[in-house]
Design a protein around this motif. Structure first.
Motif, PDB file in Angstrom:
ATOM      1  N   VAL A   1      44.987  34.690  38.969  1.00 16.27           N
ATOM      2  CA  VAL A   1      44.282  35.575  39.891  1.00 16.27           C
ATOM      3  C   VAL A   1      43.607  36.658  39.040  1.00 16.27           C
ATOM      4  O   VAL A   1      44.141  37.069  38.014  1.00 16.27           O
ATOM      5  N   ASP A   2      42.379  37.055  39.436  1.00 20.82           N
ATOM      6  CA  ASP A   2      41.654  38.101  38.708  1.00 20.82           C
ATOM      7  C   ASP A   2      41.759  39.414  39.457  1.00 20.82           C
ATOM      8  O   ASP A   2      41.528  39.469  40.667  1.00 20.82           O
ATOM      9  N   PHE A   3      42.092  40.466  38.723  1.00 22.90           N
ATOM     10  CA  PHE A   3      42.118  41.802  39.306  1.00 22.90           C
ATOM     11  C   PHE A   3      40.953  42.594  38.716  1.00 22.90           C
ATOM     12  O   PHE A   3      40.703  42.522  37.505  1.00 22.90           O
TER      13      PHE A   3
ATOM     14  N   PRO B   1      39.801  24.340  37.611  1.00 24.14           N
ATOM     15  CA  PRO B   1      40.835  25.091  38.312  1.00 24.14           C
ATOM     16  C   PRO B   1      40.909  26.531  37.825  1.00 24.14           C
ATOM     17  O   PRO B   1      40.779  26.800  36.638  1.00 24.14           O
ATOM     18  N   HIS B   2      41.061  27.459  38.767  1.00 28.63           N
ATOM     19  CA  HIS B   2      41.326  28.839  38.396  1.00 28.63           C
ATOM     20  C   HIS B   2      42.824  29.026  38.532  1.00 28.63           C
ATOM     21  O   HIS B   2      43.355  29.142  39.635  1.00 28.63           O
ATOM     22  N   ARG B   3      43.518  28.991  37.389  1.00 29.79           N
ATOM     23  CA  ARG B   3      44.983  28.911  37.398  1.00 29.79           C
ATOM     24  C   ARG B   3      45.673  30.257  37.578  1.00 29.79           C
ATOM     25  O   ARG B   3      46.891  30.335  37.481  1.00 29.79           O
TER      26      ARG B   3
ATOM     27  N   PRO C   1      34.561  43.357  33.243  1.00 32.50           N
ATOM     28  CA  PRO C   1      35.929  43.835  33.005  1.00 32.50           C
ATOM     29  C   PRO C   1      36.881  43.355  34.107  1.00 32.50           C
ATOM     30  O   PRO C   1      36.597  43.562  35.284  1.00 32.50           O
ATOM     31  N   HIS C   2      37.931  42.658  33.723  1.00 25.40           N
ATOM     32  CA  HIS C   2      38.968  42.267  34.694  1.00 25.40           C
ATOM     33  C   HIS C   2      40.215  41.797  33.963  1.00 25.40           C
ATOM     34  O   HIS C   2      40.189  41.526  32.765  1.00 25.40           O
ATOM     35  N   LEU C   3      41.292  41.681  34.701  1.00 30.73           N
ATOM     36  CA  LEU C   3      42.533  41.131  34.158  1.00 30.73           C
ATOM     37  C   LEU C   3      42.822  39.809  34.856  1.00 30.73           C
ATOM     38  O   LEU C   3      42.921  39.750  36.082  1.00 30.73           O
ATOM     39  N   HIS C   4      42.917  38.739  34.053  1.00 35.79           N
ATOM     40  CA  HIS C   4      43.291  37.421  34.589  1.00 35.79           C
ATOM     41  C   HIS C   4      44.782  37.244  34.353  1.00 35.79           C
ATOM     42  O   HIS C   4      45.261  37.356  33.236  1.00 35.79           O
ATOM     43  N   PHE C   5      45.505  36.975  35.446  1.00 37.98           N
ATOM     44  CA  PHE C   5      46.972  36.920  35.389  1.00 37.98           C
ATOM     45  C   PHE C   5      47.487  35.592  35.948  1.00 37.98           C
ATOM     46  O   PHE C   5      47.060  35.165  37.022  1.00 37.98           O
TER      47      PHE C   5
HETATM   48 ZN   LIG Z   1      40.458  34.492  36.036  1.00 42.39          ZN
END
Ligand SMILES: [Zn+2]
Length: 443
Positions: free
Chosen positions: A320-322, A316-318, A395-399
């Protein structure tokens, strides 16, 4: 006739009775009564009571136990005088032709009335005219009177302490009349000091379970109830209803003041049923939808069944990636306390923030952490700089946003909003607060 009878059997789902069944049901009922209420605490999620659960008051429970004993034909283990009085009452009732019955497990209208010799035709007419009679609940009482010919004259259904429905025989059927009692409301002040948990201290001061839950819900964004100290004080103004000389039938919380250390927290009920601060501003701290100043492209959506690009398995991808460049300031989306701020093999440098009782947000793959565990943060505070640490393919932010220990889609979920009173609602509220405030004196 047979068709009608079998239709009834289906409609009323009449269950066979046995002593064993009654004993088993009683155990379940007692368990439900104990399990029904849980304090609104931050550590556990409070599930709304399921529709199938029947709230039983102590009064009902003791009656039910008495009824069960009767069914088991055990001699009642009570004072002889009391038995005699009960017997007299019963005889008086029978003599006047009034039959009283407390609804027990498996009872239906048809089973109760036919046992007393009332004809199925009458019961059919009654139940077809008033289908709500199919919803008899354990603990409610029914009483009925018969005509000289043994037909049903009047049926009285006590639905609750405040609602009674009566069915009287008329020329071509039965007529229903509904009586609703309203009690007298009176304001009462409750004061207390913390000794143990807030729940036990507030209950000891005389607050109802629902009052306690209301206080915690109203002030959850302002303070952490688990951090209250022994000797902290509270005062509550509640309106209580007296019905038939029975106190505390219903309670409505109007205002609360809680002092911890040297700081006072207030909440007052407005006409919309919500609680607000002394100056009519909302007690709920609203959330921002995005954890950055600017909006960035979504590189991977929330997906409970995603194929992980690194492990190749469905995981599961719990969140969202920006697509956020390394070094972008990451902001707390709401007021809260930092639960975690550390390095993890998978998440890299990450931060978790607890907001109120039910919400948690997490921020992952960060380059630099700017907050420490236990620290309080405000909405919009910088908590980290984004990066590419841990199991990350760029590079990304997982939120993530969690509600009641469940990950939800951060882009679509309903988030807490700051509520505010305006116009005449606000004026009325402030006038109300002016009246209540002087009454909230600490001892
Ligand atoms: Zn993610």
């Amino acid at each position: 006739m047979q068709l009608i009878a079998s239709t009834f059997a289906l409609a009323f789902n009449h269950l066979p009775r046995s002593q064993f069944f009654i004993l088993g049901s009683l155990t379940i009922v007692v368990t439900l009564a104990v399990a029904f209420w849980r304090p609104y605490v931050c550590a556990t999620v409070v599930a709304p009571p399921a529709n199938s659960v029947i709230p039983l008051e102590d009064y009902h429970l003791s009656k039910l136990i008495a009824e069960t004993n009767k069914n088991l034909e055990k001699p009642p283990d009570i004072d002889a005088d009391l038995t005699k009085n009960k017997l007299n009452e019963l005889i008086a009732g029978e003599a006047a032709g009034v039959h009283e019955y407390l609804v027990s497990t498996g009872d239906t209208l048809i089973s109760l009335l036919t046992q007393d010799g009332i004809g199925i035709d009458d019961i059919t007419v009654l139940a077809q005219s008033y289908p709500t009679l199919r919803n008899l609940k354990i603990g409610q009482s029914l009483s009925w009177r018969k005509t000289a010919d043994g037909d049903l004259q009047r049926l009285t259904w006590n639905i609750s302490s405040r609602e009674t429905r009566t069915y009287d025989r008329i020329e071509d059927g039965f007529q229903e009349s509904i009586t609703n009692l309203t009690g007298e409301w009176r304001n009462t002040i409750f004061t207390g000091k913390i000794n143990g948990s807030f729940v036990t201290s507030a209950r000891a001061a005389g607050l109802t379970r629902s009052d306690v839950n209301t206080v915690i819900k109203a002030l959850q964004w302002q303070l952490d109830f688990r951090k209250l100290r022994k000797g902290d004080q509270f005062v509550v103004l509640a309106s209580r209803e007296t019905l038939n000389n029975k106190k505390n039938t219903q309670s409505q919380l109007l205002g609360v003041r809680l002092r911890t250390g040297s700081k006072d927290y207030y909440a007052f009920r407005a006409d919309d049923g919500k609680f607000y601060n002394r100056d009519a501003s909302g007690l709920v701290s609203g959330f921002m939808r995005f954890p950055t100043m600017k909006r960035f492209r979504v590189s991977s959506n929330f997906n409970p069944r995603r194929l992980n690009p690194i492990t190749g398995r469905i995981t599961p991808h719990r969140g969202v990636d920006f697509a956020v460049p390394v070094g972008t300031p990451v902001l707390a989306v709401g007021d809260g306390g930092v639960l975690v701020s550390k390095r993890d093999i998978a998440a890299g440098n990450y931060v978790a923030i607890r907001h109120g009782c039910q919400y948690m947000t997490r921020y992952m793959h960060l380059k630099k952490l700017l907050v420490k565990q236990g620290q309080k943060v405000k909405r919009g505070d910088r908590i980290a700089l984004s990066g590419n640490t841990g199991r990350s393919s760029g590079p990304h932010l997982h939120f993530e946003v969690w509600i009641n220990q469940q990950a939800v889609n951060p882009l679509t979920t309903k988030l807490p909003r700051t509520e505010e009173l305006t116009g005449s609602d606000r004026m009325e509220y402030i006038a109300q607060v002016k009246k209540i405030l002087p009454q909230l004196q600490l001892n």
